[in-house]
Structure formats: structure tokens, C-alpha cells
Design an enzyme around this catalytic site. Structure first.
Site, PDB file in Angstrom:
ATOM      1  N   GLY A   6      10.817 -26.969 -24.343  1.00  0.00           N
ATOM      2  CA  GLY A   6       9.965 -25.926 -24.920  1.00  0.00           C
ATOM      3  C   GLY A   6      10.436 -25.556 -26.319  1.00  0.00           C
ATOM      4  O   GLY A   6      11.366 -26.159 -26.879  1.00  0.00           O
ATOM      5  N   ASN A  16       9.660 -29.653 -16.727  1.00  0.00           N
ATOM      6  CA  ASN A  16       8.562 -30.377 -16.064  1.00  0.00           C
ATOM      7  C   ASN A  16       7.395 -30.617 -17.018  1.00  0.00           C
ATOM      8  O   ASN A  16       6.359 -31.124 -16.617  1.00  0.00           O
ATOM      9  CB  ASN A  16       8.078 -29.621 -14.813  1.00  0.00           C
ATOM     10  CG  ASN A  16       7.427 -28.289 -15.157  1.00  0.00           C
ATOM     11  OD1 ASN A  16       7.434 -27.861 -16.304  1.00  0.00           O
ATOM     12  ND2 ASN A  16       6.860 -27.634 -14.160  1.00  0.00           N
ATOM     13  N   GLY A  21       5.935 -27.632 -22.302  1.00  0.00           N
ATOM     14  CA  GLY A  21       6.853 -28.227 -23.285  1.00  0.00           C
ATOM     15  C   GLY A  21       6.435 -29.649 -23.624  1.00  0.00           C
ATOM     16  O   GLY A  21       5.485 -30.194 -23.049  1.00  0.00           O
ATOM     17  N   ASP A  32      10.856 -30.253 -11.970  1.00  0.00           N
ATOM     18  CA  ASP A  32      10.331 -28.904 -11.761  1.00  0.00           C
ATOM     19  C   ASP A  32      11.462 -28.080 -11.138  1.00  0.00           C
ATOM     20  O   ASP A  32      11.908 -28.386 -10.031  1.00  0.00           O
ATOM     21  CB  ASP A  32       9.126 -28.987 -10.816  1.00  0.00           C
ATOM     22  CG  ASP A  32       8.478 -27.633 -10.606  1.00  0.00           C
ATOM     23  OD1 ASP A  32       9.144 -26.602 -10.832  1.00  0.00           O
ATOM     24  OD2 ASP A  32       7.304 -27.612 -10.213  1.00  0.00           O
ATOM     25  N   VAL A  33      11.922 -27.065 -11.835  1.00  0.00           N
ATOM     26  CA  VAL A  33      13.102 -26.335 -11.345  1.00  0.00           C
ATOM     27  C   VAL A  33      12.763 -25.358 -10.214  1.00  0.00           C
ATOM     28  O   VAL A  33      13.647 -24.667  -9.718  1.00  0.00           O
ATOM     29  CB  VAL A  33      13.887 -25.639 -12.490  1.00  0.00           C
ATOM     30  CG1 VAL A  33      14.524 -26.672 -13.398  1.00  0.00           C
ATOM     31  CG2 VAL A  33      13.023 -24.682 -13.280  1.00  0.00           C
ATOM     32  N   ASN A  84      17.150 -20.955  -7.890  1.00  0.00           N
ATOM     33  CA  ASN A  84      17.729 -22.308  -7.888  1.00  0.00           C
ATOM     34  C   ASN A  84      18.773 -22.466  -8.990  1.00  0.00           C
ATOM     35  O   ASN A  84      19.845 -23.049  -8.775  1.00  0.00           O
ATOM     36  CB  ASN A  84      16.624 -23.359  -8.090  1.00  0.00           C
ATOM     37  CG  ASN A  84      15.733 -23.496  -6.876  1.00  0.00           C
ATOM     38  OD1 ASN A  84      16.088 -23.046  -5.781  1.00  0.00           O
ATOM     39  ND2 ASN A  84      14.572 -24.109  -7.042  1.00  0.00           N
ATOM     40  N   TYR A 128       3.457 -12.384 -15.245  1.00  0.00           N
ATOM     41  CA  TYR A 128       4.569 -12.644 -16.159  1.00  0.00           C
ATOM     42  C   TYR A 128       5.567 -11.481 -16.131  1.00  0.00           C
ATOM     43  O   TYR A 128       6.765 -11.676 -15.911  1.00  0.00           O
ATOM     44  CB  TYR A 128       4.022 -12.847 -17.568  1.00  0.00           C
ATOM     45  CG  TYR A 128       5.063 -13.253 -18.597  1.00  0.00           C
ATOM     46  CD1 TYR A 128       5.789 -14.438 -18.466  1.00  0.00           C
ATOM     47  CD2 TYR A 128       5.302 -12.465 -19.721  1.00  0.00           C
ATOM     48  CE1 TYR A 128       6.731 -14.811 -19.420  1.00  0.00           C
ATOM     49  CE2 TYR A 128       6.230 -12.845 -20.685  1.00  0.00           C
ATOM     50  CZ  TYR A 128       6.944 -14.015 -20.528  1.00  0.00           C
ATOM     51  OH  TYR A 128       7.875 -14.386 -21.480  1.00  0.00           O
ATOM     52  N   THR A 155       9.301 -14.240 -30.799  1.00  0.00           N
ATOM     53  CA  THR A 155      10.088 -15.175 -31.605  1.00  0.00           C
ATOM     54  C   THR A 155       9.155 -16.266 -32.112  1.00  0.00           C
ATOM     55  O   THR A 155       8.200 -16.618 -31.429  1.00  0.00           O
ATOM     56  CB  THR A 155      11.218 -15.764 -30.732  1.00  0.00           C
ATOM     57  OG1 THR A 155      12.035 -14.673 -30.300  1.00  0.00           O
ATOM     58  CG2 THR A 155      12.071 -16.760 -31.477  1.00  0.00           C
ATOM     59  N   ARG A 214      -0.391 -17.836 -28.934  1.00  0.00           N
ATOM     60  CA  ARG A 214       0.485 -16.817 -29.529  1.00  0.00           C
ATOM     61  C   ARG A 214       0.117 -16.629 -30.996  1.00  0.00           C
ATOM     62  O   ARG A 214      -0.387 -17.548 -31.641  1.00  0.00           O
ATOM     63  CB  ARG A 214       1.948 -17.208 -29.361  1.00  0.00           C
ATOM     64  CG  ARG A 214       2.381 -17.006 -27.913  1.00  0.00           C
ATOM     65  CD  ARG A 214       3.863 -17.128 -27.731  1.00  0.00           C
ATOM     66  NE  ARG A 214       4.256 -18.452 -27.311  1.00  0.00           N
ATOM     67  CZ  ARG A 214       5.437 -18.752 -26.790  1.00  0.00           C
ATOM     68  NH1 ARG A 214       6.338 -17.819 -26.615  1.00  0.00           N
ATOM     69  NH2 ARG A 214       5.737 -19.979 -26.439  1.00  0.00           N
TER      70      ARG A 214
HETATM   71  N1  LIG Z   1       8.922 -17.241 -27.614  1.00  0.00           N
HETATM   72  C1  LIG Z   1       8.953 -15.947 -27.402  1.00  0.00           C
HETATM   73  O1  LIG Z   1       8.519 -15.172 -28.257  1.00  0.00           O
HETATM   74  C2  LIG Z   1       9.526 -15.382 -26.133  1.00  0.00           C
HETATM   75  C3  LIG Z   1       9.532 -13.984 -25.976  1.00  0.00           C
HETATM   76  C4  LIG Z   1      10.062 -13.447 -24.807  1.00  0.00           C
HETATM   77  C5  LIG Z   1      10.617 -14.276 -23.852  1.00  0.00           C
HETATM   78  N2  LIG Z   1      10.591 -15.619 -24.026  1.00  0.00           N
HETATM   79  C6  LIG Z   1      11.160 -16.447 -22.952  1.00  0.00           C
HETATM   80  O2  LIG Z   1      11.943 -17.493 -23.493  1.00  0.00           O
HETATM   81  C7  LIG Z   1      11.812 -18.662 -22.687  1.00  0.00           C
HETATM   82  C8  LIG Z   1      11.356 -19.842 -23.538  1.00  0.00           C
HETATM   83  O3  LIG Z   1      10.085 -19.537 -24.088  1.00  0.00           O
HETATM   84  P1  LIG Z   1       9.365 -20.487 -25.144  1.00  0.00           P
HETATM   85  O4  LIG Z   1       8.706 -19.606 -26.125  1.00  0.00           O
HETATM   86  O5  LIG Z   1      10.308 -21.514 -25.604  1.00  0.00           O
HETATM   87  O6  LIG Z   1       8.216 -21.115 -24.230  1.00  0.00           O
HETATM   88  P2  LIG Z   1       7.811 -22.635 -24.007  1.00  0.00           P
HETATM   89  O7  LIG Z   1       6.558 -22.640 -23.182  1.00  0.00           O
HETATM   90  O8  LIG Z   1       7.790 -23.356 -25.297  1.00  0.00           O
HETATM   91  O9  LIG Z   1       9.026 -23.177 -23.143  1.00  0.00           O
HETATM   92  C9  LIG Z   1       9.122 -22.991 -21.758  1.00  0.00           C
HETATM   93  C10 LIG Z   1       9.462 -24.339 -21.149  1.00  0.00           C
HETATM   94  O10 LIG Z   1       9.625 -24.187 -19.719  1.00  0.00           O
HETATM   95  C11 LIG Z   1       9.063 -25.340 -19.095  1.00  0.00           C
HETATM   96  N3  LIG Z   1       8.782 -25.003 -17.705  1.00  0.00           N
HETATM   97  C12 LIG Z   1       7.933 -24.054 -17.227  1.00  0.00           C
HETATM   98  N4  LIG Z   1       7.974 -24.024 -15.886  1.00  0.00           N
HETATM   99  C13 LIG Z   1       8.868 -24.973 -15.506  1.00  0.00           C
HETATM  100  C14 LIG Z   1       9.348 -25.419 -14.249  1.00  0.00           C
HETATM  101  N5  LIG Z   1       8.920 -24.890 -13.093  1.00  0.00           N
HETATM  102  N6  LIG Z   1      10.270 -26.414 -14.222  1.00  0.00           N
HETATM  103  C15 LIG Z   1      10.731 -26.964 -15.369  1.00  0.00           C
HETATM  104  N7  LIG Z   1      10.307 -26.578 -16.593  1.00  0.00           N
HETATM  105  C16 LIG Z   1       9.389 -25.596 -16.649  1.00  0.00           C
HETATM  106  C17 LIG Z   1       7.831 -25.664 -19.945  1.00  0.00           C
HETATM  107  O11 LIG Z   1       7.357 -26.977 -19.791  1.00  0.00           O
HETATM  108  C18 LIG Z   1       8.356 -25.390 -21.350  1.00  0.00           C
HETATM  109  O12 LIG Z   1       8.925 -26.534 -21.925  1.00  0.00           O
HETATM  110  C19 LIG Z   1      10.843 -18.301 -21.564  1.00  0.00           C
HETATM  111  O13 LIG Z   1      11.593 -17.917 -20.429  1.00  0.00           O
HETATM  112  C20 LIG Z   1      10.090 -17.126 -22.123  1.00  0.00           C
HETATM  113  O14 LIG Z   1       9.595 -16.299 -21.092  1.00  0.00           O
HETATM  114  C21 LIG Z   1      10.061 -16.186 -25.138  1.00  0.00           C
END
Ligand SMILES: NC(=O)c1ccc[n+]([C@@H]2O[C@H](COP(=O)([O-])OP(=O)(O)OC[C@H]3O[C@@H](n4cnc5c(N)ncnc54)[C@H](O)[C@@H]3O)[C@@H](O)[C@H]2O)c1
Length: 313
Positions: A12, A34, A38, A58-59, A101, A147, A177, A188
Site C-alpha cells: 500500500g 493481498n 495495494g 490475506d492476513v 493474527n 472503518y 497523510t 481521497r
Molecule cells: N493514508 C492515510 O491518510 C491514513 C490515515 C489514517 C490511517 N491510515 C492507516 O494506515 C494504514 C495504511 O494506509 P494506506 O493509506 O497506506 O492505505 P493503502 O490502501 O494504500 O494500504 C493498505 C494495504 O493493506 C492491504 N490489505 C488490506 N486488507 C488486507 C488483508 N486482509 N490482507 C493483506 N493485505 C491487506 C491493501 O492491499 C493495501 O496494500 C491503514 O491501516 C490505514 O487505516 C492511513
């Protein structure tokens, strides 16, 4: 021997930058994803390295990662409103089963554990700015609850593993972010505006644009995560940029930086969209000695360069 990290959500946006940073610091990384949101492209530059391994998995299920880990990072989650509204059950699972997990691996290995929670834990806040001790104002059955409540549960589970099993846990409450490798179509605000701007289309604002947000550049955020992951703080810590601006002001900044005469159009505000969002980062400053350093202008320039390569002119 290098420190071994297990990172979920590694393909991600934030996860891929975290992998870069860990490798740059001389550590080794097993990356799990998964690919629901991403992309392998975010990690393509790391392929072939002996200190990096990608495992598509898938975690929420059995995690195929051998060996012992020193640090476990749980970032996997549906993270943008567009994605979690489309996948509410998977979102709840990533906060619950998946968090458990990953925590079990940390417990098994005696590893440090960090979970990425969110400012959404504060819901539509009645206190402003949001301090970690504020318990939030969340609609538990609204559209966004999959969420918000998933992350609130993930925080509760993390604290329970710490209190019951003594796992060395950290909880990052991340505020908006942005940066390179954000998914273009995830709804977003930063990629949405940049996509529209690069196509020469009007920038869409939901509501009247008076709702506020604050934007943290990804390199600053990753720096905060690194500091938090070795700290002794077990309770949540806000990580974000306290510089607050309205969505309308933000759209105007993007328009200025792109040097274009883009129109701004207004559409109805979605349900439960928070009106104000700004982190109080005094705790991060005090406990971690961390605060963001990259200006909005510099961060946006890097991000625009990345999106220019993705979006045909
Ligand atoms: N970007 C932001 O502004 C922001 C703000 C608050 C919190 N967050 C948190 O930071 C973390 C990363 O966010 P991001 O912006 O990089 O989002 P993103 O969607 O780019 O990354 C999340 C990743 O998790 C993977 N994923 C989801 N479910 C999965 C599963 N069951 N098994 C394996 N992989 C799985 C997705 O494929 C993806 O690659 C998240 O937990 C998000 O909630 C992000």
C-alpha cells in the site's frame, strides 16, 4: 545480524514507504499484502533484494511467513472511504481477525508490535484539536462505522494483548497523510484533486468546502512511526500535521501550484463526513521528539511529480 520486520499492508501507500525506510536503515523485511487496494508496482523497485521478500497473502487467514521476527507492523486495512464503504466486512476483519493474527505472531516471537490506527477513531469530534485522551464522537452504526469501529476494536485488542500477554505494543493514530504512491482512484482528497487537476477537470469539493483537514507528508509520517515503534509509550499517539486548512483553501493551493485556471465545483457532503480534523501532536513532540518537517508546498511538489507520470497530460 539485521533486525527482521514483518509488515502487513506493505504494497500500500504508507506500507511501501515504510519498507523503503526499514531497508534503508539496514533491516530486513518480509512484506505481506493481498493486493486488495495495494499494488506490486509500489514494491517493484525492491524486487530481487536478498533482504526483502514479498508474500501475497490475506492476513485475516493463515500467514505464510517463516522464521522469527523482531518487529511486527500491522498496516493492512481498507483505508480510503471509497474502499471501506465498498468492502465493509473486509474492513471489519482487517481491524479484528487480522489484527489478532499479527498480534499472535508478535506474542509468539516476543517481537515489538505496531498497529496503524486512525484519526477516524475520534469520529466527528466535539473537541478540537483532537488530543489522545479524547474518546471521540463516533456513530457506531453509520456507513463509516465499519472503518471507525474496526480501528477502535484494533486499538482495544492491542491494549488487551499488552495488558494480558505483555506484548510491547504501539498504537499510531494517523491523520490524513499524502505523497507519492497513493492510489489514484481511491477517492481521497489529494489524489482526487491531483487527478482532476492533471486532466484539466474542475476540482470537486463535497459540501461548501469549509470543512477542515490537515495533511502530513508520508516521509514525516514514516519517521514518526519509526520513533513510535521503539518508544515505551503503549497508549495511542497522534501522528499528523497540525497545519489546518479548509478543503476550499487546499483546492486553491493545488490550483496555484499547478499554475492552472481550474474551476471548483461543489457536490453534496457524504454522511458522517467530519467537519473539523486537526491533530494535537504535543504528545508526539514530548514522548517521541517528533514533529513534521516537510512543508505542504514541498510535499505537494513531490506528489505532483509522481502523479504527472501516472496521468496522461
Ligand atoms: N493514508 C492515510 O491518510 C491514513 C490515515 C489514517 C490511517 N491510515 C492507516 O494506515 C494504514 C495504511 O494506509 P494506506 O493509506 O497506506 O492505505 P493503502 O490502501 O494504500 O494500504 C493498505 C494495504 O493493506 C492491504 N490489505 C488490506 N486488507 C488486507 C488483508 N486482509 N490482507 C493483506 N493485505 C491487506 C491493501 O492491499 C493495501 O496494500 C491503514 O491501516 C490505514 O487505516 C492511513
Amino acid at each position: 545480524m539485521s533486525v527482521r520486520h514483518l509488515v502487513s499492508g506493505a504494497a500500500g501507500f504508507i506500507g511501501s514507504h515504510l519498507c523503503d525506510r526499514l531497508l534503508r536503515d539496514g533491516h530486513s523485511v518480509v512484506a505481506l499484502d493481498n493486493l486488495i487496494t495495494g499494488s506490486r508496482r509500489n514494491l517493484a523497485h525492491l524486487e530481487g533484494r536478498t533482504d526483502f521478500q514479498f508474500v501475497e497473502c490475506d492476513v485475516t487467514g493463515k500467514i505464510a511467513a517463516d522464521g522469527k521476527f523482531d518487529h511486527v507492523w500491522h498496516l493492512a486495512s481498507l483505508a480510503s472511504p471509497k474502499e471501506y464503504l465498498a468492502h465493509p466486512l473486509e474492513t471489519l476483519e482487517s481491524g479484528s481477525t487480522a489484527t489478532r493474527n499479527m498480534l499472535e505472531i508478535a506474542r509468539r516471537d516476543g517481537a515489538r508490535f505496531l498497529v496503524t490506527s486512525t484519526s477516524e477513531c475520534y469520529g466527528d469530534p466535539l473537541e478540537h484539536p483532537q488530543v489522545e485522551t479524547y474518546w471521540g464522537h463516533v456513530n457506531p452504526v453509520g456507513m463509516r462505522s465499519c472503518y471507525d469501529e474496526s480501528k477502535r476494536y484494533a486499538e482495544a485488542l492491542t491494549m488487551a494483548f499488552h495488558r494480558t500477554h505483555g506484548v510491547r505494543t504501539n498504537i499510531a493514530r494517523i491523520f490524513n497523510t499524502y505523497g507519492p504512491r497513493m492510489a489514484l482512484n481511491d477517492g481521497r482528497v489529494v489524489p482526487a484533486f491531483l487527478d482532476q487537476a492533471l486532466r484539466g477537470e474542475p476540482l470537486t469539493i463535497f459540501g461548501d468546502g469549509s470543512q477542515t483537514r490537515s495533511f502530513c507528508y508520508v516521509a514525516d509520517l514514516v519517521d514518526g512511526l519509526m520513533k513510535l515503534s521503539t518508544s515505551e509509550e503503549r497508549l495511542p499517539v497522534n501522528l499528523g500535521n497540525p497545519a489546518e486548512l479548509t478543503i476550499l483553501q487546499f483546492a486553491e493551493r493545488i490550483r496555484d501550484l499547478m499554475g492552472s485556471k481550474l474551476e471548483i465545483k461543489f457536490e453534496p457532503l457524504p454522511e458522517d463526513d467530519p467537519k473539523k480534523r486537526r491533530p494535537d501532536i504535543s504528545k508526539a513532540k514530548r514522548v517521541l521528539g517528533w514533529e513534521p518537517k516537510v512543508s505542504l508546498e514541498d510535499g505537494l511538489k513531490e506528489t505532483i511529480t509522481y502523479f504527472r507520470e501516472l496521468v496522461p497530460a
